[in-house]
Design a protein around this motif. Structure first.
Motif, PDB file in Angstrom:
ATOM      1  N   LYS A 180     -14.751 -18.892  -6.030  1.00 14.20           N
ATOM      2  CA  LYS A 180     -14.737 -17.490  -6.479  1.00 14.20           C
ATOM      3  C   LYS A 180     -13.798 -16.576  -5.687  1.00 14.20           C
ATOM      4  O   LYS A 180     -13.679 -15.396  -6.007  1.00 14.20           O
ATOM      5  CB  LYS A 180     -16.153 -16.906  -6.501  1.00 14.20           C
ATOM      6  N   SER A 181     -13.132 -17.090  -4.627  1.00 17.44           N
ATOM      7  CA  SER A 181     -12.121 -16.288  -3.929  1.00 17.44           C
ATOM      8  C   SER A 181     -10.785 -16.483  -4.649  1.00 17.44           C
ATOM      9  O   SER A 181     -10.475 -17.592  -5.090  1.00 17.44           O
ATOM     10  CB  SER A 181     -11.959 -16.739  -2.475  1.00 17.44           C
ATOM     11  N   GLU A 182     -10.049 -15.379  -4.773  1.00 10.22           N
ATOM     12  CA  GLU A 182      -8.715 -15.439  -5.390  1.00 10.22           C
ATOM     13  C   GLU A 182      -7.663 -15.205  -4.322  1.00 10.22           C
ATOM     14  O   GLU A 182      -7.761 -14.256  -3.541  1.00 10.22           O
ATOM     15  CB  GLU A 182      -8.578 -14.343  -6.457  1.00 10.22           C
ATOM     16  N   GLU A 207      -7.315 -20.245  -6.832  1.00  6.00           N
ATOM     17  CA  GLU A 207      -8.724 -19.846  -6.817  1.00  6.00           C
ATOM     18  C   GLU A 207      -9.580 -20.975  -6.247  1.00  6.00           C
ATOM     19  O   GLU A 207      -9.375 -22.136  -6.583  1.00  6.00           O
ATOM     20  CB  GLU A 207      -9.210 -19.530  -8.236  1.00  6.00           C
TER      21      GLU A 207
END
Length: 197
Positions: free
Chosen positions: A18-20, A15
């Protein structure tokens, strides 16, 4: 030449902002298997923005088949970094697929490249690796009198007997490592006829 390959599937999550990045690694031996894993993850994670991958089939030192896909990410920022991790670690017969959920904050080309490489590396860190050994299937025709001797020779080179048929003679299907095949066939001498390799 032997190389490392994956013994079982594994996964990791990376992560950033906030991007996974969900990384999945699978052992494969054909491109069809690789694409089947990609399709399964597309179905499983329908709402994900990207499904990027890199794979190597065969020896990573002398790649017979490799491929990658950025799946809509900027050119060269996703698939190639994933493939590079496999090449750098010399892992063959393996695909790493990274499923990305966008978190609303752009990472930029450099950030994307680093994120996909990091996700792939995290999957590699979780891998249980084993040495890949190339085997060859060999069919033999043996007289009954020589069966015990041939079984001994197969055992000597660490071969495996896959199938035996008893008719007017003994027909045996075996598996031996490619690197000992020539020596093994020479050792058979008069004891057996090699019908097919």
């Amino acid at each position: 030449m032997t190389y490392q390959t994956l013994s079982k599937p594994c996964e990791a999550i990376y992560e950033i902002k906030k991007s996974e990045f969900l990384a999945f690694a699978y052992p494969i031996s054909t491109r069809e298997q690789a694409m089947s894993h990609v399709q399964n993850l597309r179905t499983r994670y329908l709402d994900a923005r990207h499904h990027c991958y890199g794979y190597i089939i065969g020896n990573p030192h002398n790649t017979t088949s490799a491929g990658f896909d950025d799946d809509g990410e900027p050119n060269g920022t996703a698939g190639r970094p994933i493939l590079s991790v496999l090449q750098h670690k010399a892992i063959g017969n393996c695909i790493i697929i990274v499923v990305r959920y966008f978190g609303g904050i752009k990472l930029g080309a450099g950030g994307l490249t680093r994120a996909y490489a990091a996700a792939a590396q995290m999957a590699v860190d979780k891998m249980v690796l084993k040495a890949f050994i190339a085997y060859q299937i060999v069919k033999l025709k043996i007289s009954f009198a020589h069966e015990a001797q041939v079984r001994y020779l197969i055992h000597q080179v660490g071969g495996r007997i896959l199938k035996v048929d008893y008719k007017t003679d003994v027909r045996m299907t075996i598996e031996v490592e490619q690197k000992v095949l020539e020596t093994f066939v020479e050792s058979l001498g008069v004891y057996a006829i090699v019908e097919q390799t």
